[in-house]
Design a protein around this motif. Structure first.
Motif, PDB file in Angstrom:
ATOM      1  N   SER A   1      -3.497   0.338  -3.154  1.00 30.16           N
ATOM      2  CA  SER A   1      -3.005  -0.963  -2.696  1.00 30.16           C
ATOM      3  C   SER A   1      -2.843  -1.889  -3.892  1.00 30.16           C
ATOM      4  O   SER A   1      -3.700  -1.908  -4.785  1.00 30.16           O
ATOM      5  CB  SER A   1      -4.002  -1.612  -1.728  1.00 30.16           C
TER       6      SER A   1
ATOM      7  N   ASP B   1       0.877   5.562   0.039  1.00 31.89           N
ATOM      8  CA  ASP B   1       0.063   6.705   0.454  1.00 31.89           C
ATOM      9  C   ASP B   1       0.863   7.985   0.219  1.00 31.89           C
ATOM     10  O   ASP B   1       2.050   8.062   0.542  1.00 31.89           O
ATOM     11  CB  ASP B   1      -0.307   6.559   1.938  1.00 31.89           C
TER      12      ASP B   1
ATOM     13  N   GLU C   1      -4.165   7.123  -1.787  1.00 29.58           N
ATOM     14  CA  GLU C   1      -3.560   5.813  -1.545  1.00 29.58           C
ATOM     15  C   GLU C   1      -3.930   4.802  -2.637  1.00 29.58           C
ATOM     16  O   GLU C   1      -4.947   4.937  -3.309  1.00 29.58           O
ATOM     17  CB  GLU C   1      -3.996   5.258  -0.177  1.00 29.58           C
TER      18      GLU C   1
ATOM     19  N   ASP D   1     -13.275   2.438   4.567  1.00 26.02           N
ATOM     20  CA  ASP D   1     -12.588   3.679   4.915  1.00 26.02           C
ATOM     21  C   ASP D   1     -12.929   4.774   3.902  1.00 26.02           C
ATOM     22  O   ASP D   1     -13.203   5.917   4.265  1.00 26.02           O
ATOM     23  CB  ASP D   1     -11.071   3.426   4.947  1.00 26.02           C
ATOM     24  N   CYS D   2     -12.935   4.395   2.620  1.00 20.97           N
ATOM     25  CA  CYS D   2     -13.293   5.323   1.550  1.00 20.97           C
ATOM     26  C   CYS D   2     -14.695   5.864   1.788  1.00 20.97           C
ATOM     27  O   CYS D   2     -14.945   7.073   1.738  1.00 20.97           O
ATOM     28  CB  CYS D   2     -13.213   4.606   0.199  1.00 20.97           C
TER      29      CYS D   2
ATOM     30  N   ARG E   1     -10.318  -1.097   3.341  1.00 20.87           N
ATOM     31  CA  ARG E   1      -9.966   0.115   2.610  1.00 20.87           C
ATOM     32  C   ARG E   1     -11.200   0.744   1.963  1.00 20.87           C
ATOM     33  O   ARG E   1     -11.331   1.959   1.914  1.00 20.87           O
ATOM     34  CB  ARG E   1      -8.903  -0.169   1.527  1.00 20.87           C
TER      35      ARG E   1
ATOM     36  N   ARG F   1       0.842  -1.197   0.000  1.00 18.80           N
ATOM     37  CA  ARG F   1       0.000   0.000   0.000  1.00 18.80           C
ATOM     38  C   ARG F   1       0.876   1.244   0.000  1.00 18.80           C
ATOM     39  O   ARG F   1       1.787   1.369   0.810  1.00 18.80           O
ATOM     40  CB  ARG F   1      -0.959   0.061   1.189  1.00 18.80           C
TER      41      ARG F   1
END
Ligand code: ATP
Ligand code: ATP
Ligand code: MG
Ligand code: MG
Ligand code: MG
Length: 269
Positions: free
Chosen positions: A82, A32, A80, A153-154, A150, A30
């Motif tokens: 991944s 960022d 970010e 989180d978005c 993830r 990942r």
């Protein structure tokens, strides 16, 4: 090189740590963006979502997938991305530092290389950087849970940012006032504020903002025009050819539920 005699200095190689990723596990890198809160401000990113920046991130991720080996899926949002290497990958003997540094440097150089294609009249003011980490997941379930994490989180960040910036841009609240207004609110409260005060149905916001971007390899039919050697009377004519290629294709779909994984079983093969 193999033909070179070993020097008395060779022993220093033994100080290198072994960072081989555990066999048969999914390897995730990942990246960022470093201090992108500031980078976004300095480069006049639209708030809460600058679509140019998101498309540039995806272009860089596609470049990483094409240039490097063995990446089966990638997921990106905000600053970010991944990258998931296939379980059986033996690229660079599975050395974590090789995976991570090749992804990070290829991505960062692409970000600068392709900047102008996405930010036509916004000059790049300084060289951006990206941090990287490697995480090794031992099962399909843990990998799917990682990607779900993830995407969740978005969703959480984007819902918050959508209300926050509506309060600032449309209701004239200061950032501090908007933050105070949202303190302790639940998702349902935020949806309600958007709907009642701004006439925004969150579910109608663009999928790319709500779900992020998934990149998977798909066959794409591509029409190319080629100059071909033809008899003199047809000189200069171009031939249209269609060939299928496998490309990293962006999707903005849910990857938390089972449907995506049932539709694309080859990813976890
Ligand atoms: P890898 O991806 O494994 O690092 P590589 O081709 O980069 O493969 P290196 O051992 O890093 O292999 O060697 C770098 C090579 O790049 C040199 O062998 C040389 O051919 C070339 N090279 C690098 N810098 C220069 C330079 N300044 N002038 C000429 N050739 C160079
Ligand atoms: P760190 O170096 O610790 O990662 P950071 O400032 O990059 O610090 P992040 O948590 O990574 O902090 O957040 C990235 C920030 O970049 C977001 O909060 C947002 O302000 C900004 N940003 C990134 N992408 C976009 C975009 N497409 N549109 C608008 N703003 C963006
Ligand atoms: Mg960041
Ligand atoms: Mg971030
Ligand atoms: Mg080299």
């Amino acid at each position: 090189g193999a033909t070179m005699a070993k020097s008395k200095f060779e022993y220093v190689r033994n100080f290198e740590a072994d960072d081989t990723c555990l066999a048969h596990c999914w390897v995730v890198v990942r990246l960022d963006g470093r201090n992108f809160h500031r980078f976004a401000e300095k480069h006049n990113f639209a708030k809460p979502n600058d679509s140019r920046a998101l498309h540039l991130m995806t272009k860089c991720a596609q470049t990483v997938m094409k240039e490097l080996e063995d990446i089966v899926i990638a997921y990106g949002q905000s600053d970010e991305y991944s990258f998931v290497f296939k379980r059986k990958s033996n690229w660079f003997k599975r050395r974590a530092s090789k995976f991570m540094t090749h992804v990070a440097s290829q991505f960062a150089s692409s970000y600068v290389f392709y900047w102008r294609d996405y930010f036509e009249d916004q000059p790049l003011l300084y060289p951006p950087g990206f941090d990287g980490r490697v995480i090794v997941y031992p099962s399909n379930q843990t990998l799917k849970d990682y990607l779900s994490w993830r995407q969740a989180d978005c969703h959480i960040n984007n819902l918050y940012n959508t209300v926050f910036w509506a309060l600032v841009q449309q209701s004239g609240l200061t950032p501090v006032q908007a933050q105070e207004r949202l303190q302790g609110t639940l998702a349902a409260d935020k949806n309600e504020i958007l709907f009642s005060e701004f006439n925004i149905n969150y579910n109608n916001e663009p999928l790319m903002y709500r779900k992020g971007t998934v990149l998977i390899w798909q066959k794409v039919g591509e029409v190319t025009t080629k100059e071909v050697k033809l008899p003199a009377e047809m000189e200069g004519k171009k031939m249209e050819m269609t060939r299928t290629r496998t490309k990293p294709v962006p999707l903005h779909c849910d990857i938390i539920g089972d449907a995506f994984w049932k539709e694309h079983p080859e990813i976890l093969d």
